[in-house]
Design a protein around this motif. Structure first.
Motif, short mmCIF file in Angstrom:
data_model
loop_
_atom_site.label_atom_id
_atom_site.label_comp_id
_atom_site.label_asym_id
_atom_site.label_seq_id
_atom_site.Cartn_x
_atom_site.Cartn_y
_atom_site.Cartn_z
N GLU A 58 1.41 5.52 -0.15
CA GLU A 58 1.43 4.40 0.78
C GLU A 58 2.42 4.60 1.92
OE1 GLU A 58 -0.71 1.55 0.45
OE2 GLU A 58 -1.57 3.14 -0.78
N ASN A 76 7.35 -2.51 -8.54
CA ASN A 76 6.20 -1.90 -7.89
C ASN A 76 6.46 -1.62 -6.41
OD1 ASN A 76 6.26 -4.49 -6.88
ND2 ASN A 76 4.12 -4.98 -7.30
N VAL A 85 3.83 -0.74 -3.48
CA VAL A 85 3.02 0.46 -3.67
C VAL A 85 1.67 0.10 -4.26
CG1 VAL A 85 2.91 2.69 -4.85
CG2 VAL A 85 5.09 1.86 -3.94
N HIS A 86 1.65 -0.79 -5.24
CA HIS A 86 0.42 -1.29 -5.86
C HIS A 86 0.80 -2.57 -6.58
CE1 HIS A 86 -3.10 -1.54 -8.51
NE2 HIS A 86 -3.69 -0.65 -7.74
N GLN A 87 -0.06 -3.57 -6.52
CA GLN A 87 0.30 -4.86 -7.10
C GLN A 87 0.57 -4.77 -8.59
OE1 GLN A 87 1.02 -7.65 -5.75
NE2 GLN A 87 0.42 -7.28 -3.63
N THR A 88 -0.23 -3.98 -9.31
CA THR A 88 -0.10 -3.93 -10.77
C THR A 88 0.12 -2.53 -11.33
OG1 THR A 88 -2.52 -3.81 -10.99
CG2 THR A 88 -1.51 -6.00 -11.09
N GLN A 89 -0.41 -1.49 -10.66
CA GLN A 89 -0.33 -0.13 -11.19
C GLN A 89 0.20 0.83 -10.12
OE1 GLN A 89 -0.80 0.12 -14.28
NE2 GLN A 89 -1.83 -1.80 -14.67
N PRO A 90 1.51 0.80 -9.84
CA PRO A 90 2.05 1.67 -8.77
C PRO A 90 1.89 3.15 -9.05
CG PRO A 90 3.82 0.62 -10.04
CD PRO A 90 2.55 -0.05 -10.45
N TYR A 92 -0.67 4.62 -9.84
CA TYR A 92 -1.94 5.09 -9.28
C TYR A 92 -1.75 5.72 -7.90
CZ TYR A 92 -4.62 2.49 -12.82
OH TYR A 92 -5.16 2.03 -13.99
N ASN A 93 -0.68 5.33 -7.20
CA ASN A 93 -0.50 5.73 -5.80
C ASN A 93 0.64 6.72 -5.61
OD1 ASN A 93 -2.59 4.04 -5.19
ND2 ASN A 93 -1.36 2.43 -4.28
N ASP A 245 -9.09 6.37 -12.42
CA ASP A 245 -8.16 7.32 -11.79
C ASP A 245 -7.67 8.38 -12.77
OD1 ASP A 245 -8.39 6.05 -9.38
OD2 ASP A 245 -6.59 4.83 -9.63
#
Length: 260
Positions: A58, A76, A85-90, A92-93, A245
């Motif tokens: 990001e 996150n 970075v990600h609302q629930t699963q950072p 992933y990014n 992912d």
């Protein structure tokens, strides 16, 4: 196991390496102090030189892999710019930045060797077998050279091939009457594909310190899982619905056993 700047600098002095780099081998070229590059080759979390450099997609800020994974257990946002970075699963990014890691190893002589030695000592002190193969890049001078076409990037260590399933364990809640359990801090787990749902349940019970009277129900997609199913069987049976992912996603909840 990222090494601090002072540890590596001490190694420079012990091995007569110069804390300067230049673009060519010519003595006429100006040399730049290594400290000038610290903002680009050090982790903002541990302040050591980057190990397994990992970049947030990001905002493109980079950290040691172990540092950023631990950071995302508790939040996150990017540690540098605070972007979500990600609302629930950072996790992933984030992506490995092998090119940057290769540059760090070439700018800091002996860093990869020192990191390998630390890893070996870690396993030996605990009576564990050191993962093999442990690959070292060939020794290089303190000079940044133009990359060759056949240049390959080597990892500090490789994950054994039998550890071939990555899990994401999603807690969906507990039934009324179930209390006094710990949160599952480690939701990302890598295990053998031969492991069963029962093995995963035992892992959850140990980490959350669950009461024996509490029952763990596990679901993948819309399928309630049996204890005897292996993780490979679940992947093959449910298919793409089970994977997100590259992670096998298992949802689990805590319920009270049915009274017959």
């Amino acid at each position: 196991m990222s090494l601090s700047t002072h540890e590596v600098e001490d190694s420079h002095q012990n091995k007569d390496a110069s804390p300067y780099i230049s673009e060519t081998d010519s003595e006429d070229e100006p040399k730049l102090p290594l400290a000038q590059f610290y903002p680009y080759i050090r982790c903002g979390l541990c302040c050591g030189f980057l190990i397994d450099a990992t970049t947030i997609t990001e905002c493109l800020h980079t950290f040691c892999k172990s540092c950023i994974v631990k950071h995302f257990f508790y939040g996150n946002r990017c540690p540098t710019c605070s972007i979500v970075v990600h609302q629930t699963q950072p996790l992933y990014n984030i992506r490995p930045d092998r090119q940057l890691q290769d540059i760090v190893y070439k700018m800091i002589p002996f860093l990869e060797e020192l990191e390998r030695d630390q890893m070996c000592n870690f396993y030996k002190q605990r009576g564990l077998e050191v993962p093999k193969p442990v690959v070292l890049s060939p020794p290089t001078p303190t000079v940044v050279r133009k990359p060759k076409k056949d240049m390959s990037t080597h990892s500090v260590f490789t994950i054994p091939p039998e550890l071939d399933v990555s899990l994401l364990l999603q807690f969906v809640g507990a039934e009324d009457g179930i209390n006094n359990y710990k949160p599952l801090e480690r939701r990302y787990v890598r295990v053998s594909g031969e492991a069963t749902v029962r093995h995963v349940e035992l892992f959850i019970r140990r980490k959350m310190e669950l009461s024996p009277t509490c029952q763990v129900d596990m679901v993948c997609g819309d399928h309630l899982l049996d204890h005897d199913q292996s993780l490979k069987q679940i992947q093959n049976t449910i298919g793409e619905e089970a994977v997100q992912d590259g992670l096998l996603v298992l949802h689990f909840g805590l319920v009270l056993p049915n009274e017959s």
